[in-house]
Design a protein around this motif. Structure first.
Motif, PDB file in Angstrom:
ATOM      1  N   SER A  50       0.774  -1.014   0.005  1.00  0.00           N
ATOM      2  CA  SER A  50      -0.114   0.039   0.079  1.00  0.00           C
ATOM      3  C   SER A  50       0.883   1.297  -0.148  1.00  0.00           C
ATOM      4  CB  SER A  50      -0.930  -0.046   1.176  1.00  0.00           C
ATOM      5  OG  SER A  50      -1.507   1.093   1.106  1.00  0.00           O
ATOM      6  N   ILE A  51       1.872   1.143   0.699  1.00  0.00           N
ATOM      7  CA  ILE A  51       2.839   2.440   0.832  1.00  0.00           C
ATOM      8  C   ILE A  51       3.401   2.595  -0.267  1.00  0.00           C
ATOM      9  CG2 ILE A  51       4.875   3.573   1.875  1.00  0.00           C
ATOM     10  CD1 ILE A  51       4.179   1.988   4.288  1.00  0.00           C
ATOM     11  N   ARG A  52       3.799   1.680  -1.194  1.00  0.00           N
ATOM     12  CA  ARG A  52       4.605   1.582  -2.796  1.00  0.00           C
ATOM     13  C   ARG A  52       3.696   2.376  -3.507  1.00  0.00           C
ATOM     14  NH1 ARG A  52       6.056  -2.342  -5.151  1.00  0.00           N
ATOM     15  NH2 ARG A  52       7.378  -1.423  -6.450  1.00  0.00           N
ATOM     16  N   SER A  53       2.334   1.989  -3.331  1.00  0.00           N
ATOM     17  CA  SER A  53       1.455   2.407  -4.415  1.00  0.00           C
ATOM     18  C   SER A  53       1.220   3.769  -4.086  1.00  0.00           C
ATOM     19  CB  SER A  53      -0.230   1.560  -4.111  1.00  0.00           C
ATOM     20  OG  SER A  53       0.002   0.458  -4.606  1.00  0.00           O
ATOM     21  N   GLN A  54       0.945   4.273  -2.963  1.00  0.00           N
ATOM     22  CA  GLN A  54       0.799   5.755  -2.375  1.00  0.00           C
ATOM     23  C   GLN A  54       2.067   6.590  -2.896  1.00  0.00           C
ATOM     24  OE1 GLN A  54      -0.108   6.113   1.695  1.00  0.00           O
ATOM     25  NE2 GLN A  54      -0.016   8.466   1.647  1.00  0.00           N
ATOM     26  N   MET A  55       3.473   5.802  -2.696  1.00  0.00           N
ATOM     27  CA  MET A  55       4.320   7.108  -2.879  1.00  0.00           C
ATOM     28  C   MET A  55       5.217   6.561  -4.176  1.00  0.00           C
ATOM     29  SD  MET A  55       6.410   6.705   0.826  1.00  0.00           S
ATOM     30  CE  MET A  55       7.926   7.774   0.114  1.00  0.00           C
ATOM     31  N   ASN A 158      16.027   4.900   5.565  1.00  0.00           N
ATOM     32  CA  ASN A 158      17.350   5.605   5.258  1.00  0.00           C
ATOM     33  C   ASN A 158      18.436   5.167   5.862  1.00  0.00           C
ATOM     34  OD1 ASN A 158      15.769   6.753   3.294  1.00  0.00           O
ATOM     35  ND2 ASN A 158      15.595   8.919   4.054  1.00  0.00           N
ATOM     36  N   GLY A 159      18.426   3.763   6.276  1.00  0.00           N
ATOM     37  CA  GLY A 159      19.608   3.260   7.141  1.00  0.00           C
ATOM     38  C   GLY A 159      19.482   3.103   8.637  1.00  0.00           C
ATOM     39  N   LEU A 160      18.496   3.699   9.020  1.00  0.00           N
ATOM     40  CA  LEU A 160      18.254   3.884  10.670  1.00  0.00           C
ATOM     41  C   LEU A 160      17.184   2.821  11.150  1.00  0.00           C
ATOM     42  CD1 LEU A 160      19.163   5.530  13.055  1.00  0.00           C
ATOM     43  CD2 LEU A 160      17.163   6.951  12.898  1.00  0.00           C
ATOM     44  N   LYS A 161      17.649   2.182  12.119  1.00  0.00           N
ATOM     45  CA  LYS A 161      16.592   0.933  12.575  1.00  0.00           C
ATOM     46  C   LYS A 161      15.290   1.676  13.036  1.00  0.00           C
ATOM     47  CE  LYS A 161      16.442  -3.025  15.546  1.00  0.00           C
ATOM     48  NZ  LYS A 161      16.980  -3.606  16.740  1.00  0.00           N
ATOM     49  N   TYR A 162      14.306   1.063  12.708  1.00  0.00           N
ATOM     50  CA  TYR A 162      12.887   1.536  13.066  1.00  0.00           C
ATOM     51  C   TYR A 162      12.408   0.490  14.061  1.00  0.00           C
ATOM     52  CZ  TYR A 162       8.301   3.224  12.638  1.00  0.00           C
ATOM     53  OH  TYR A 162       6.811   3.677  12.934  1.00  0.00           O
ATOM     54  N   ASN A 163      12.106   0.717  15.308  1.00  0.00           N
ATOM     55  CA  ASN A 163      11.894  -0.374  16.410  1.00  0.00           C
ATOM     56  C   ASN A 163      10.737  -1.002  16.176  1.00  0.00           C
ATOM     57  OD1 ASN A 163      14.457   0.064  17.621  1.00  0.00           O
ATOM     58  ND2 ASN A 163      13.897   1.474  18.892  1.00  0.00           N
ATOM     59  N   ASP A 164      10.309  -2.066  17.090  1.00  0.00           N
ATOM     60  CA  ASP A 164       9.091  -2.800  16.799  1.00  0.00           C
ATOM     61  C   ASP A 164       8.268  -2.578  18.065  1.00  0.00           C
ATOM     62  OD1 ASP A 164      10.505  -6.248  17.403  1.00  0.00           O
ATOM     63  OD2 ASP A 164      11.011  -4.365  18.364  1.00  0.00           O
ATOM     64  N   ASP A 165       8.556  -1.432  18.809  1.00  0.00           N
ATOM     65  CA  ASP A 165       7.571  -1.237  20.043  1.00  0.00           C
ATOM     66  C   ASP A 165       6.469  -0.379  19.822  1.00  0.00           C
ATOM     67  OD1 ASP A 165       8.992   1.006  19.328  1.00  0.00           O
ATOM     68  OD2 ASP A 165       9.622   1.520  21.567  1.00  0.00           O
ATOM     69  N   ARG A 166       5.750  -0.108  18.698  1.00  0.00           N
ATOM     70  CA  ARG A 166       4.493   0.401  18.481  1.00  0.00           C
ATOM     71  C   ARG A 166       3.854  -0.419  17.375  1.00  0.00           C
ATOM     72  NH1 ARG A 166       3.341   4.156  21.406  1.00  0.00           N
ATOM     73  NH2 ARG A 166       1.744   4.627  19.885  1.00  0.00           N
ATOM     74  N   PRO A 167       2.638  -0.109  17.195  1.00  0.00           N
ATOM     75  CA  PRO A 167       1.735  -0.664  16.179  1.00  0.00           C
ATOM     76  C   PRO A 167       2.471  -0.737  14.729  1.00  0.00           C
ATOM     77  CG  PRO A 167       0.584   0.514  17.657  1.00  0.00           C
ATOM     78  CD  PRO A 167       1.862   0.833  18.160  1.00  0.00           C
ATOM     79  N   LEU A 168       2.261  -1.697  14.010  1.00  0.00           N
ATOM     80  CA  LEU A 168       2.773  -2.032  12.850  1.00  0.00           C
ATOM     81  C   LEU A 168       2.397  -0.609  11.647  1.00  0.00           C
ATOM     82  CD1 LEU A 168       4.565  -3.668  10.611  1.00  0.00           C
ATOM     83  CD2 LEU A 168       2.507  -4.887  10.149  1.00  0.00           C
ATOM     84  N   GLU A 169       1.059  -0.324  11.902  1.00  0.00           N
ATOM     85  CA  GLU A 169       0.470   0.665  11.096  1.00  0.00           C
ATOM     86  C   GLU A 169       1.302   1.935  11.259  1.00  0.00           C
ATOM     87  OE1 GLU A 169      -1.047  -1.317  13.318  1.00  0.00           O
ATOM     88  OE2 GLU A 169      -2.165  -2.503  11.905  1.00  0.00           O
ATOM     89  N   THR A 170       1.902   2.392  12.258  1.00  0.00           N
ATOM     90  CA  THR A 170       2.687   3.623  12.253  1.00  0.00           C
ATOM     91  C   THR A 170       3.752   3.764  11.268  1.00  0.00           C
ATOM     92  OG1 THR A 170       4.098   2.707  14.074  1.00  0.00           O
ATOM     93  CG2 THR A 170       2.184   3.777  14.654  1.00  0.00           C
ATOM     94  N   LEU A 171       4.086   2.354  10.560  1.00  0.00           N
ATOM     95  CA  LEU A 171       5.443   2.574   9.597  1.00  0.00           C
ATOM     96  C   LEU A 171       4.957   3.282   8.640  1.00  0.00           C
ATOM     97  CD1 LEU A 171       7.868   1.236   8.299  1.00  0.00           C
ATOM     98  CD2 LEU A 171       6.350  -0.667   7.545  1.00  0.00           C
ATOM     99  N   ARG A 172       3.611   3.321   8.026  1.00  0.00           N
ATOM    100  CA  ARG A 172       3.425   4.506   6.875  1.00  0.00           C
ATOM    101  C   ARG A 172       3.627   5.747   7.460  1.00  0.00           C
ATOM    102  NH1 ARG A 172      -0.460   3.705   2.996  1.00  0.00           N
ATOM    103  NH2 ARG A 172      -1.303   1.962   4.125  1.00  0.00           N
ATOM    104  N   ASP A 173       3.309   6.102   8.442  1.00  0.00           N
ATOM    105  CA  ASP A 173       3.121   7.686   9.128  1.00  0.00           C
ATOM    106  C   ASP A 173       4.831   8.070   9.259  1.00  0.00           C
ATOM    107  OD1 ASP A 173       0.484   7.637   9.524  1.00  0.00           O
ATOM    108  OD2 ASP A 173       0.626   7.166  11.588  1.00  0.00           O
ATOM    109  N   LEU A 177       6.626  10.774   6.775  1.00  0.00           N
ATOM    110  CA  LEU A 177       7.234  12.082   7.329  1.00  0.00           C
ATOM    111  C   LEU A 177       8.656  12.352   6.964  1.00  0.00           C
ATOM    112  CD1 LEU A 177       5.968  11.674  11.099  1.00  0.00           C
ATOM    113  CD2 LEU A 177       5.559  13.786   9.491  1.00  0.00           C
ATOM    114  N   VAL A 178       9.482  11.177   6.874  1.00  0.00           N
ATOM    115  CA  VAL A 178      10.608  11.307   6.348  1.00  0.00           C
ATOM    116  C   VAL A 178      10.637  11.895   4.811  1.00  0.00           C
ATOM    117  CG1 VAL A 178      12.781   9.904   5.650  1.00  0.00           C
ATOM    118  CG2 VAL A 178      11.744   9.498   7.783  1.00  0.00           C
ATOM    119  N   ASP A 179       9.459  11.299   4.247  1.00  0.00           N
ATOM    120  CA  ASP A 179       9.395  11.755   2.683  1.00  0.00           C
ATOM    121  C   ASP A 179       9.276  13.089   2.682  1.00  0.00           C
ATOM    122  OD1 ASP A 179       8.988  11.401  -0.123  1.00  0.00           O
ATOM    123  OD2 ASP A 179       6.917  11.462   0.062  1.00  0.00           O
TER     124      ASP A 179
END
Length: 620
Positions: A50-55, A158-173, A177-179
């Motif tokens: 879904s993110i790929r389709s959006q971006m 962008n090379g920085l680890k994204y921790n797994d301590d919050r819901p998966l859906e926040t990945l899109r946000d 935001l980085v974009d």
């Protein structure tokens, strides 16, 4: 999930060797370490699509394998299947197919997918059977470990680890935001993104039209940014958490606790504590209330609160935050104590909750890391043991094939030698009858003696070369040795020698070929008696073994020691330390003992030489 400010960065960076979708000029590069049998990875696959389709072309997606074989046994083979498809330019097609069927990853299923994707199935099978792509999968796995990956899915933006301590859906946000910032962001920016996502998802009321936007002061951001975690240094990390919380809420005492059952333990404290005071009973404590409710707990002034009797006399206010894992379990608390009454702003509580999420993730990852280390150690031991077993099996197979070839060749040679030898012997016997002078008969006796020695040598060669076919029966080893010693004491080699026999075992039986075992021990007793002088003693003992599944028959003589360089050659065919020896007695004995599933070991020192024969004990 939240972007990490720890030192965990992608190692190595994305290269042309990676499985990529999108252009290298994209604003955002999202790298996933995934496992095809992982349910969360399956959910992530849909979100990433879904993110790929959006971006569109603003996103480059990279997938690296991280199969967790200890919990997902089919994941590694599935990763190999994806690489086998990549060899035929069908990686992403197989990638999607595997995530669509995470519970159907057996070898037969992988072949079905290969057929459905119109792959060259013969080539696919050949590469799978020969483990052609194991090195590629292992390289991804190793890079994940180097990058601080412990479980799946794990993402790097962008090379920085994204921790797994919050819901998966926040990945899109986070990606969006980085974009928006063009992909060029500082460490402070990343922390700000983390906090923004946390606030917007967990506490939407703070961003409602009626509430002003929630913002952190720069010092607080820097405090968050400064805390970094490595899996082997949990104590130091939790101390940083404690110091950070204590500074932000200005507490008199802050602790991180970890709880199991009814027992709690202080893992980090802003005040020095004796080690003996680190443990406590949870029952009736404020920490127990926080753990049971799973929610933050506040006492602003215990003099006006019913819970005042559970706070120490020196503290008047309290803030307790639960440490919750990704599956919702509460494993501990962050507790802050204050000596004066204290009003807590909602924003302060949210920030401490963010620290609590960091602490919970660190503890959970540390426990997973310890489990992984234990699993790796057990796996390494099993692999080492299995490797030794395979090496021994291979050596035994090579030896059996070699002996089979030698046996066939030897039987032919012995047959060809024995026939003319018999004719020669008959001629010598006839000559002995017709020649009556003493000188002639002495020469003939010597020739006949040598022909008998040659026949004995040929028989020993045949005994060594031919396969050891055993006629096994239950044998009481003590009675066997007792009966055998009656024969041994009549041998010429035992004249003027003493044999002492002691059995230190109860009634023990083995499965053995009595005649072949008798051949072994007669040879060993002969050798022992030949090694000592008249009036000296050979000792024989039957000893139990520590594992109780084998029995040891030990024969010791006090003769001259065997040189260390010769010890390992004693069971080699045609090697002998005796002038008239054939060098086949011990070689044949060892083959017979090995055929019984046993072991023959020889040690020698200044006190003499000891032969240990170990045989498996029979158990009904």
């Amino acid at each position: 999930m939240a972007l990490s400010t720890s030192p965990d960065r992608l190692t190595p960076p994305v290269s042309s060797q990676d499985r990529c979708q999108g252009d290298s000029t994209a604003n955002v590069t999202l790298v996933q370490y995934g496992d095809y049998q992982c349910a969360i990875c399956q959910a992530a696959h849909s979100i990433i699509s879904s993110i790929r389709s959006q971006m569109g072309d603003r996103l480059r997606f990279v997938f690296r394998h991280f199969p967790q074989s200890q919990i997902n046994p089919e994941a590694y083979h599935a990763a190999e299947a994806a690489e086998a498809a990549a060899a035929q330019n069908k990686f992403w097609e197989m990638h999607a197919c595997l995530f669509e069927h995470p519970s159907q990853l057996a070898d037969s299923n992988l072949v079905e997918y290969a057929i459905a994707l119109d792959l060259d199935v013969d080539r696919f099978l050949q590469e799978m059977v020969t483990d052609l792509h194991v090195a590629r999968v292992q390289a991804d796995l190793d890079s994940g470990i180097d990058s601080g990956v412990i479980s799946t899915p794990t993402f790097f933006i962008n090379g920085l680890k994204y921790n797994d301590d919050r819901p998966l859906e926040t990945l899109r946000d986070a990606v969006l935001l980085v974009d928006r910032q063009g992909g060029e962001i500082s460490a402070i920016d990343l922390v700000h993104i983390e906090v923004t996502i946390m606030i917007s998802h967990s506490y939407p009321s703070l961003n409602s039209p009626a509430s002003p936007p929630f913002e952190l002061d720069c010092p607080e951001l820097e405090q968050l940014m400064a805390i970094g975690y490595r899996s082997g240094d949990l104590g130091a990390y939790l101390m940083e958490i404690v110091r950070g919380v204590s500074r932000i809420v200005r507490s008199d005492w802050t602790i991180v606790t970890m709880c199991s059952g009814e027992i709690g333990r202080i893992m980090a404290s802003s005040l020095d504590l004796e080690r003996d005071n680190a443990g406590f009973l949870l029952h009736g404590t404020l920490a127990a209330d926080v753990i049971q409710s799973g929610r933050s707990f506040v006492i602003e002034d215990c003099r006006q609160d019913l819970c005042c009797d559970r706070l120490s006399n020196s503290y008047l206010s309290y803030l307790g935050i639960p440490l919750s894992t990704t599956n919702g379990a509460v494993i501990g608390t962050i507790c802050s104590f204050f000596q004066v009454p204290r009003l807590f702003a909602e924003s302060e509580i949210k920030i401490v909750e963010l620290f609590a999420e960091r602490a919970a993730t660190a503890i959970e990852n540390y426990l997973l890391y310890q489990q992984q280390q234990q699993f790796n150690e057990i796996l390494s031991q099993q692999v080492a043991a299995r490797t030794i077993e395979l090496q021994l099996a291979q050596e035994q197979l090579i030896e059996s094939e070699r002996l089979a070839a030698i046996g066939e060749f030897t039987a032919t040679i012995v047959h060809e030698v024995r026939n003319p030898l018999t004719t020669i012997e008959m001629g010598l016997q006839y000559a002995w009858k017709v020649l009556d002078t003493d000188a002639d008969r002495q020469r003939l006796d010597l020739a006949l003696s040598e022909s008998q020695r040659l026949k004995h040598l040929l028989q020993e060669i045949l005994s060594y070369a031919k396969p050891q076919i055993l006629q096994l029966t239950r044998l009481h080893i003590g009675n066997f040795i007792n009966d055998l010693l009656l024969q041994v004491r009549d041998l010429p080699e035992t004249i003027d020698r003493q044999i002492d026999y002691v059995s230190r075992c109860p009634e023990i039986e083995v499965m053995a070929d009595i005649d072949k075992l008798k051949q072994v021990f007669l040879n060993l007793f002969r050798n022992a008696c030949e090694a000592i002088e008249p009036n000296e003693t050979v000792s024989c003992q039957i000893l139990p073994q520590p594992d109780f599944d084998r029995v040891c028959i030990q024969i010791h003589n006090g003769g001259n020691p065997i040189p260390p360089a010769s010890l390992h050659l004693l069971t080699t065919p045609f090697y002998s330390t005796k002038p008239a020896g054939t060098g086949l007695g011990l070689a044949i004995s060892q083959r017979i003992i090995i055929a019984h599933g046993g072991e023959l070991a020889i040690v020698s020192s200044d006190s003499g030489t000891t032969v240990n024969v170990l045989l498996p004990i029979f158990s009904a």
